[in-house]
Every structure is written in structure tokens, then in C-alpha cells.
Design an enzyme around this catalytic site. Sequence first.
Site, PDB file in Angstrom:
ATOM      1  CE  LYS A  85     116.070  57.276 -33.272  1.00  0.00           C
ATOM      2  NZ  LYS A  85     115.776  56.333 -32.267  1.00  0.00           N
ATOM      3  CD  GLU A  96     124.164  67.296 -23.172  1.00  0.00           C
ATOM      4  OE1 GLU A  96     125.224  66.685 -22.947  1.00  0.00           O
ATOM      5  OE2 GLU A  96     123.090  67.079 -22.601  1.00  0.00           O
ATOM      6  CB  CYS A 106     126.670  63.262 -20.874  1.00  0.00           C
ATOM      7  SG  CYS A 106     125.385  64.429 -20.568  1.00  0.00           S
TER       8      CYS A 106
HETATM    9  C1  UN1 Z   1     122.134  65.497 -15.128  1.00  0.00           C
HETATM   10  O1  UN1 Z   1     123.287  65.268 -14.826  1.00  0.00           O
HETATM   11  O2  UN1 Z   1     121.271  65.674 -14.273  1.00  0.00           O
HETATM   12  O3  UN1 Z   1     122.839  62.609 -21.060  1.00  0.00           O
HETATM   13  C2  UN1 Z   1     121.661  65.612 -16.514  1.00  0.00           C
HETATM   14  C3  UN1 Z   1     123.165  63.155 -20.004  1.00  0.00           C
HETATM   15  C4  UN1 Z   1     122.914  64.616 -19.884  1.00  0.00           C
HETATM   16  C5  UN1 Z   1     121.955  64.938 -18.831  1.00  0.00           C
HETATM   17  C6  UN1 Z   1     122.566  64.969 -17.495  1.00  0.00           C
HETATM   18  N1  UN1 Z   1     122.410  65.094 -21.130  1.00  0.00           N
HETATM   19  O4  UN1 Z   1     123.659  62.510 -19.110  1.00  0.00           O
END
Ligand code: UN1
Length: 504
Positions: free
Chosen positions: A186, A261, A295
Site C-alpha cells: 500500500k 521507520e 526523514c
Molecule cells: C535517504 O536519505 O537517502 O523517508 C533515504 C525517508 C527515509 C529515506 C531516506 N526513509 O526520507
Amino acid sequence: MPSVKVKPVQKTQTAVLKQYVGGQWYEASGPEIASINPANTDDVIAKFRSATREDALKAIEAAQKAFEAWRGTPAPVRGRIVLKALQIAESRKEALARLMTREEGKILPEALGEVAKGNNLLEWFAGEGMRFMGTSAPSELPKNLLYTVRQPLGVVSIITPWNFPWAIPCWKIAPALVAGNTVVFKPASSTPAMAVEVVKVFEEAGLPAGVLNLVLGSGSSVGDVLVQDPRIRAVSFTGSNGIGKRVYSKAGLRGIKFTCEMGGKNPCVVMEDADLELALEGVFKGAFGSTGQRCTATSRLIIHEKVADAFVNSLIDKLKTLKIGDGLEPSVGLGPLVDEHQYRSVLEYLEIGKKEGAVLRFGGGKAEGPGLKKGYFVEPTIFDHVKPFMRIFKEEIFGPVLAVTRIKTFEEALALANDCEFGLTCAIYTQDISRAMQFADRIETGMVHVNSPTIGGEAQVPFGGVKGSGVGEREMAKEGVLFFSEPKTVFLDYTGQARKSNIY
Ligand code: UN1
């Protein structure tokens, strides 16, 4: 005179996206949702009818049906399908990146980088099919074989965000498949066209029907069932803290595995001995790259007071040269925010920062000018003299906004960096190796960068955070496959000679 036929002006077609369940593409019956180009809201990329709870249940059922055969498919064969998916993805990386820029907004070089990263993950996990192994151990007993095998969990839910619409699905779906699970996927509703491309690549690679199912719909209509249905054996989620908390508490109550995460408020510490040119590049890229919608973005700059003024001034000079606009234009360095919701949220934080008394040094509002009227553009923004009690120091903004705080000592920098409910990633710029090592040891994050920006990750090492950033197991690397499987320990007595032992 024969009339001259005028060719109609070619308009970009709005695609109609479908659900993919049990190997069939079909239209759902829920409310229509449109995928809109955030750089130009007149450009409607795609539309789809949102999946209902019934569609999600159908997808779970299809995945359940496909499980036995997929579980019985040898792991190296499963890995080879991921390898084939990689080859297909490689052959269309330019088109994937262009669609990503149009749908999510990040500039084309960043989109190309993301496709490459997703493909690295496919490469890594394809090989894991050959290495999906257990261990053997010497038994306490004579003539006993003691060994472990790894086994899949069953049907798993994969719930992904809009900001990495290629890489994150790759890093979750590939290990789930290689480990022998069947998947209900999803994606976020704002990047559905990219999600369809992910599924197509696996379909074309020869994945059997029902092994990967796509449910396009709002979290409110399908989210719950993808965690609560008794057939779901694990949930892999990346997204906001609010939703993540709901996911892991429900998954926890059901006693199933989860990896969540979530947000970040990543600090970058710049000490007085740093290579300031290198640090400038790193902070610039970390804070304003991907329009801050990452993130792993650098959202707090914790800088030694001796170098702070000059550093912030240089950062501002650099921002003045940054062209804002449609990420498909080669000269553009900063794209839009993904949608109206994010746009409003970031603008609200800019007001909060001003009211809290931080010193606004650059930006601070909507980005206006030619070509920017129809997109969700905001100015890259720097707030200086930000204090730890301020919301802009504590909360994830998810936009091109940097909060600068000055410090006098390394200990103060470390304490401020750790003064945070999140713990995803961080960076330190210093030329003092002892300081760098102490920082790496004592910082409360899942990942640490020394003399490089806070962003990024590599397929072969674990990705994830601590505290409010990551609950559950890590992703990527070996850990990615371990999450999607369970060990089983087998005690095999092949002579019966151990019967006199009183070890048990
Ligand atoms: C990155 O910085 O290359 O949602 C990956 C996000 C993280 C992935 C970042 N889960 O920004």
C-alpha cells in the site's frame, strides 16, 4: 477547396491507475483520487478509484493463496526474479526518474539518484536469495545434527511514503519476496503512478500471480485491515510518527513483527576546526536537497559560535543562487513540496518560527515569481539563534527549513544534538578524529556521518533509527531479510545413541 484538417494539440494523457490483485489489474469502486504534479497543479498525472476495505481483503486473500507455492520456490530462484526486475528497472531508469519528478516534485538529478539507489537495493537483495541460509552448530549430544533454517512469515503488509516512491518500495518488497513471503503493498496516495511502475517491473520479471498485490487507497479506508487482519504476519512501514505509532501498537498487540521507520530531526554539528567549505556543501545538500522532504534531512545546524556568523552568511549566499521551480528544468535546484497538505504545514511552521522569536535570516514564506504560481513552492529558509525549547528545534518540519543553534563546546553540541525525541541520523564536521569518534560513540542515532551530510544510506548496511525514529527491526542489508523471516532450529538425532544423556 478541401478543408484543411488541423491536428488537435497533443495533451498529456491522464492515466487511469488500477489495483493489482492476484495477477489482475482492475478498477476499484471507492472515491476517485488524482495524482497531481506539485510543480503545476494543472497537470493531472493520473487518477484512480480508491481501494475499499473489501479490495484490501481481496488482496490479502490472493497473497494467502499464493503463499504455499512461493514459499516452496527455492530462494535462489526467488532472488533471480528480483534480479530480472532490476534489469527491467535499469532499462527504464530515465523514464522512471522523469515520472518521479513530475509526480513527487524532486529535481531530476535527485530522482535519477533515487532510482539508482532503489536499483542498488534490488541488486543486493537479489543476491540474498543465494545467501538465505541458516547455521549449524555442534550439539551437546553424540551423532546429532543441530541446525537452523530460515523460513518466511506468510503474508506481509508493506506501507510506504511518497517521498521515496521508488527506493523505499524496492527496499521493502525485494527482501520480503526473497525471503519467501507474499506481499500486500500500500503506497502513499500522492505517488500512485510510481507505485504502479514498481509493481509492473516485478510483474514483467515473472513474479507469479498473487505474490505481490497492490492496494491503491487512502490509509483511512485500507490501513487498519492491513495491520489487523489475522492473515497478516508482519508490517513494514515508513511514514509519519502519528501513523507509525498506531501501526506498531496494533501490530504489537497482535504479536506480529513490525518495522516502523518514522520521523527525524537530524542535527549537523559543525565545530570550529571543521573544513568549512566541505561543511557548507554538506549542510546545503542535507537541509535543502529533496526540498527537505527526507526523514534524513539536516534540520538542525549546531555550530560553534566562532565560525557561525561567517558560515550562515555563506549559506545564505549559496541559497541566493538556488533556482526554485519545476524539477524537470535543468537549471532548477529546488523543487516544490509534494502537495497542498505539506505546503500548508510547512508554511505554518514558518509562522511558528517567527512567533517563537527565532531570527529569520533567509526565506520565510511562499516562493513567488514567474512559473511558480501553480505549484507548492516555498522559500528555502534559515532561522538563526534557535533555542532548544522552540518547536522549530524539536519538531519535524519536512521542508527546506534549517534551524541554527550556536554552541561554545563539544559537550554542549553533543548534549543539544541528543536533546531530541528522534534519533535517525546525524553528522559532525571536525578534523579532530578523537572528537569525531566520541561523537559517533555517544550520539543517540541509528546512523552517524563524519564529514558528510546526514542524508543517504547504502544497501549493504542497516538503515534506521532509535528513539522516536525507529521502532522494530532495522531495514536493508542482511537485517532486511532477517526481518522478513524466522529461524527454525532442528535437532536431528541420527543414531539414537544420545538416549542415555540426561542433558534434557
Ligand atoms: C535517504 O536519505 O537517502 O523517508 C533515504 C525517508 C527515509 C529515506 C531516506 N526513509 O526520507
